[in-house]
Design an enzyme around this catalytic site. Structure first.
Site, PDB file in Angstrom:
ATOM      1  CG  ASP A 101      -1.797  -1.184   1.337  1.00  0.00           C
ATOM      2  OD1 ASP A 101      -2.145  -1.731   0.269  1.00  0.00           O
ATOM      3  OD2 ASP A 101      -2.159  -1.571   2.466  1.00  0.00           O
TER       4      ASP A 101
HETATM    5  N1  URA Z   1      -1.027  -6.092   3.736  1.00  0.00           N
HETATM    6  C1  URA Z   1      -1.545  -4.854   3.817  1.00  0.00           C
HETATM    7  O1  URA Z   1      -2.563  -4.636   4.448  1.00  0.00           O
HETATM    8  N2  URA Z   1      -0.888  -3.869   3.195  1.00  0.00           N
HETATM    9  C2  URA Z   1       0.257  -4.034   2.509  1.00  0.00           C
HETATM   10  O2  URA Z   1       0.816  -3.076   1.967  1.00  0.00           O
HETATM   11  C3  URA Z   1       0.787  -5.338   2.439  1.00  0.00           C
HETATM   12  C4  URA Z   1       0.119  -6.365   3.050  1.00  0.00           C
END
Ligand code: URA
Length: 229
Positions: A101
């Site tokens: 993310d």
């Molecule tokens: N899980 C998440 O919630 N976000 C990420 O960026 C990677 C794994």
């Protein structure tokens, strides 16, 4: 390999333009102009265009330390793409193996070897990913047990696969999962009534993020590291 393909595979020049520059006499092979696009390049040949000796780019395998506020899409959207951090030729051929993310930092693997990135990302590979997780609320023994055995995420048919939780302190854990569902880690903790306040990926399979690789920096993987996948 043909001369026009060699030029194409060592520069940003297209096959069509490679043929044109060869025809115009702009390319030398071993210091002599070669106007034959079909010339078969030998390993020992010296190919020069525009005063640059050309070498094949080959496949690239990269470890990047993703910073905050960048995205793992190949194009810029709300935030800039992490590919902007990698200033190499044939940039457009690079693919990102698994996304983080915009507000998650840590290890990202990138390559133009599609089979290699597929092996990392394919659900069949069961490739483990380890995250450092900071939480809003202290984690309970019940939540650990739930996460380790499998939790029900919203809009998913099946429980998450078994995971491993290592306690660092009451609001910080290391979590290892083998899946890569959308926002998986945040959703797993949300399913136990907690909230992830910060997330950082430290490991994919056997490959750990270098402790001394600063955020936003990258390096090529070694042959041994590439062979992990
Ligand atoms: N899980 C998440 O919630 N976000 C990420 O960026 C990677 C794994």
């Amino acid at each position: 390999m043909r001369l026009d393909k060699y030029i194409c595979d060592s520069t940003e020049i297209s096959r069509k333009d490679a043929k044109t520059i060869i025809r115009r006499g702009e390319v030398t092979v071993n210091d002599k102009v070669c106007k034959n696009a079909a010339y078969h390049v030998a390993d020992t040949d010296k190919i020069v265009h525009d005063n640059n000796e050309l070498t094949l780019i080959g496949l690239r395998y990269i470890m990047l330390h993703k910073p905050m506020d960048m995205i793992c899409s190949t194009v810029d959207e709300a935030y800039p793409s992490i590919l902007n951090l990698i200033d190499v030729q044939k940039h457009g051929d690079l693919r990102i193996a698994g996304r983080l993310d915009a507000d998650t930092t840590g290890l990202i693997l990138i390559s133009d070897d599609g089979k290699w990135t597929h092996r990392i990302m394919s659900p069949k590979s069961d490739c483990n990913k380890t995250y450092q997780v900071w939480l809003a609320e202290p984690i309970s023994a019940e939540a650990i047990a739930q996460i380790e055995s499998g939790v029900q995420l919203n809009n998913e048919k099946e429980l998450t696969k078994p995971a491993t939780v290592e306690i660092i302190d009451e609001k910080q854990v290391n979590l290892t999962i083998s899946e890569g569902k959308y926002h998986q880690v945040k959703r797993m903790f949300a399913a136990t009534g907690n909230k992830v306040t910060y997330l950082h990926r430290t490991q994919i399979g056997a490959l750990k993020l270098d402790a001394d690789l600063p955020e936003g920096e990258w390096r090529y993987l070694t042959a041994e590291e590439i062979a992990f996948y």
